[in-house]
Design an enzyme around this catalytic site. Structure first.
Site, PDB file in Angstrom:
ATOM      1  N   HIS A  79       2.012   8.262  -7.614  1.00  0.00           N
ATOM      2  CA  HIS A  79       1.667   6.979  -7.002  1.00  0.00           C
ATOM      3  C   HIS A  79       1.613   5.941  -8.134  1.00  0.00           C
ATOM      4  O   HIS A  79       1.283   6.276  -9.269  1.00  0.00           O
ATOM      5  CB  HIS A  79       0.288   7.135  -6.354  1.00  0.00           C
ATOM      6  CG  HIS A  79      -0.157   5.984  -5.520  1.00  0.00           C
ATOM      7  ND1 HIS A  79      -0.655   4.826  -6.065  1.00  0.00           N
ATOM      8  CD2 HIS A  79      -0.191   5.819  -4.170  1.00  0.00           C
ATOM      9  CE1 HIS A  79      -0.985   3.998  -5.070  1.00  0.00           C
ATOM     10  NE2 HIS A  79      -0.712   4.577  -3.916  1.00  0.00           N
ATOM     11  N   ASP A  86      -4.883  13.334 -10.391  1.00  0.00           N
ATOM     12  CA  ASP A  86      -5.080  12.343  -9.339  1.00  0.00           C
ATOM     13  C   ASP A  86      -5.294  13.108  -8.031  1.00  0.00           C
ATOM     14  O   ASP A  86      -4.365  13.691  -7.484  1.00  0.00           O
ATOM     15  CB  ASP A  86      -3.846  11.434  -9.269  1.00  0.00           C
ATOM     16  CG  ASP A  86      -3.866  10.508  -8.050  1.00  0.00           C
ATOM     17  OD1 ASP A  86      -4.788  10.611  -7.217  1.00  0.00           O
ATOM     18  OD2 ASP A  86      -2.945   9.677  -7.944  1.00  0.00           O
ATOM     19  N   GLN A 107      -4.882  12.467  -2.780  1.00  0.00           N
ATOM     20  CA  GLN A 107      -4.364  13.179  -1.610  1.00  0.00           C
ATOM     21  C   GLN A 107      -4.801  14.641  -1.606  1.00  0.00           C
ATOM     22  O   GLN A 107      -4.442  15.394  -0.706  1.00  0.00           O
ATOM     23  CB  GLN A 107      -2.825  13.111  -1.581  1.00  0.00           C
ATOM     24  CG  GLN A 107      -2.256  11.719  -1.516  1.00  0.00           C
ATOM     25  CD  GLN A 107      -2.550  11.018  -0.194  1.00  0.00           C
ATOM     26  OE1 GLN A 107      -2.846  11.649   0.812  1.00  0.00           O
ATOM     27  NE2 GLN A 107      -2.472   9.703  -0.202  1.00  0.00           N
ATOM     28  N   LYS A 136      -9.876   7.767   1.949  1.00  0.00           N
ATOM     29  CA  LYS A 136      -8.877   8.699   2.464  1.00  0.00           C
ATOM     30  C   LYS A 136      -9.532   9.980   2.968  1.00  0.00           C
ATOM     31  O   LYS A 136      -8.856  10.894   3.425  1.00  0.00           O
ATOM     32  CB  LYS A 136      -7.848   9.034   1.379  1.00  0.00           C
ATOM     33  CG  LYS A 136      -6.957   7.851   0.981  1.00  0.00           C
ATOM     34  CD  LYS A 136      -5.853   8.295   0.063  1.00  0.00           C
ATOM     35  CE  LYS A 136      -5.221   7.163  -0.724  1.00  0.00           C
ATOM     36  NZ  LYS A 136      -4.413   6.259   0.098  1.00  0.00           N
ATOM     37  N   CYS A 138       4.156   3.192  -2.367  1.00  0.00           N
ATOM     38  CA  CYS A 138       3.654   2.992  -3.728  1.00  0.00           C
ATOM     39  C   CYS A 138       4.176   4.076  -4.665  1.00  0.00           C
ATOM     40  O   CYS A 138       3.460   4.536  -5.557  1.00  0.00           O
ATOM     41  CB  CYS A 138       2.133   2.955  -3.774  1.00  0.00           C
ATOM     42  SG  CYS A 138       1.428   1.600  -2.841  1.00  0.00           S
TER      43      CYS A 138
END
Lengths: 404, 136
Positions: free
Chosen positions: A120, A197, A200, A223, A362
């Site tokens: 991302h 990261d 997700q 999220k 993104c």
């Protein structure tokens, strides 16, 4: 053992579904249950006050609830201490914090930073800025034809002793679940500092940061059923201790004199100014909600929906599905329909109240790599039911009829 | 579910689809007097236009690029309007003209798609008239 997972019951906690929408954009932002908005409302209506500085009851209550989220998050990701749980506005701020406070101190001219092509933008741009400032180099790990990372290339790059390695747990654009355990272990063995990261990953897979062994782990509350404006940076205590503050001002100090300032202890050293109190409390309620469901059950439900959707979309003519097979991906399906631009598809779906993402997600370097300007993307979560997937299939057929 | 047909469709009217599938003035010009390209960073769509200008009049025009039905139809319609028009008049074409020509309700999310070709015209045409600092 997996608990009974009843989507119909879960959906009753989400008033937004009374509007009749089919919501297939949870990788973008999730919906929030009453338990989350209720916890925030309770703060506003019963103990609204600032934290850490007032000597009256409701402020104590606010401080307690705000700090309680830290322990919930620590437990959720299995960190060793709440000192390692830093509140941020979200993943983007968390990664920027590391790039600024750790990166500016440790990255030097000629250093190598290893990223991947599926990141991302929030896990690319902060490092590009840092690299430009310091004269460091960035290398990107490519993907294979299935949309999975080229681990051979990853290991080759590790031979060049990168200072920092940063990658996502799950790709937001393709849904690829990366082999993070293997990747973190290899990068640590190569002597790199490792950031994962988890934007997700945390909401869908969960994480055990101690088992994973990464140095930093970043994720967003919005999220994972929480509100926008509250996210988390996990950092190993030893690293956080050695870092200077990111933002400075009120609340992050011990003493301020005209000659200079001493900083507060962890984690407050990194939390300057009045915080997003209600949002942090909401995030705590979101963690409670997910923990009650159980992350194994969340994963199992998403797997079922993803397999169902993958099959349904594969059956349609003129569709290209990007990324790995459903067994190796999270609840995200990126696709394109021959002769129909993703934006047109999303507009047509919108008229059927089907919320679908269209664009580059993104992840422009990935789109360039795939040779497409944009894709359509359907993504799923705890409340997604098969009926919503069926409605998407209906919208696609409708679009194909219009554009025939 | 929508039950309408393409002909009575509010958004994807027949002539929009026609301009999308059979774009007018699509392609490139050799040695154009003006050539300019713009993209929509939101979706990565690109539209470029080549102009041949003689005595201040747009003698010929072609557009190229990729994008959604709205951006492509809007560009196709715009080139039809521009062909044979004095450059000074072309500069007066505004957002309302382009949206009016499309003749459909454009949601805020899609307005950039509809106006991408106008941006190409504006930056391209002003670039030629000496305002080089405006050119990207």
């Amino acid at each position: 053992l997996i608990k009974t997972f009843d989507v119909a019951t879960i959906r009753k906690d989400f008033p937004i579904f009374e509007t009749g929408i089919a919501y297939l954009d949870s990788a973008n932002t999730s919906q929030r249950p009453r338990q989350v908005t209720g916890a925030m409302m309770e703060y506003f209506e019963k103990f609204n006050s600032n934290i850490h500085r007032a000597a009256y009851k409701i402020a104590e209550e606010a401080t307690e609830r705000y700090e309680a989220t830290r322990e919930k998050v620590r437990d959720f990701i299995n960190a060793a201490s709440t000192k390692e749980i830093i509140y941020t506005r979200g993943t983007t701020e968390a990664i920027n914090l590391v790039a600024y406070s750790w990166g500016r101190k440790h990255i030097r001219q000629g250093d190598l930073i290893v990223l991947t092509i599926i990141e991302h933008h929030s896990n690319i741009v902060p490092w590009q800025i840092l690299a430009a400032e310091k004269g460091a180099t960035i290398e990107y790990v490519d993907i294979d034809e299935r949309g999975e990372l080229r681990l051979d290339q990853f290991h080759k790059l590790l031979e060049r002793s990168p200072k920092l390695v940063a990658f996502g747990q799950v790709s937001n654009a393709l849904g690829t679940i990366n082999p993070v355990v293997e990747m973190v272990a290899a990068a640590k063995a190569a002597g790199a500092t490792v950031l994962v990261d988890g934007a997700q990953g945390a909401p869908h897979q969960g994480v055990d940061v101690r088992a994973l062994g990464c140095d930093f782990y970043a994720f967003s509350g919005h999220k994972m059923l929480g509100p926008t404006g509250a996210g988390i940076l996990y950092g190993r205590r030893e690293l956080l201790e050695g870092m200077d503050p990111f933002m400075s001002g009120g609340d992050m100090i011990k003493t301020v004199r005209v000659e200079g300032t001493t900083y507060h202890d962890l984690p407050w050293k990194f939390e300057a100014g009045t915080q997003a109190i209600a949002e942090v409390i909401g995030l705590g309620a979101a963690v409670d909600y997910l923990s009650a469901l159980g992350m194994d059950a969340v994963r199992a439900h998403e797997r079922e929906i993803t397999e169902y959707a993958y099959e349904a979309l594969s059956d349609l003519e003129g569709l290209t599905l990007y990324g790995p097979p459903p067994s190796r991906r999270a609840g995200v399906i990126s696709f394109s329909v021959e002769g129909i631009h993703p934006h047109d598809l999303a507009t047509i779906a919108d008229r059927d109240q089907v919320c679908l993402r269209a664009g580059h997600h993104c992840a422009m370097p990935l789109m360039t790599r795939l040779g497409v300007a944009a894709t359509a993307r359907a993504s799923f979560y705890v409340y997604t039911q098969k009926d919503e997937v069926d409605r998407l299939v209906g919208s696609i057929k409708e679009a194909q009829r219009i554009f025939k | 579910m929508s039950t309408g047909t393409a002909a009575d469709d509010q958004f994807y009217r027949e002539y929009i689809l026609d301009h999308y599938k059979n774009p007018r003035n699509f392609g490139r010009l050799e040695n154009p007097d003006i050539s300019h390209e713009e993209d929509n960073p939101l979706c990565g769509d690109v539209i470029g236009m080549d102009f041949r200008v003689k005595d201040g009049v747009i003698e010929d025009i072609r557009f190229h690029g990729r994008g959604c039905a709205i951006s492509q139809a809007s560009a196709s319609l715009l080139t039809e309007r521009l062909k044979g028009l004095p450059l000074e008049d072309a500069k007066k074409i505004g957002k309302a003209d382009v949206l009016g020509e499309l003749g459909i309700d454009i949601s805020p999310a899609r307005i950039k798609c509809a106006l991408l070709s106008l941006k190409v015209l504006k930056v391209g045409a002003y670039g030629l008239s000496g305002n080089d600092e405006d050119e990207e």
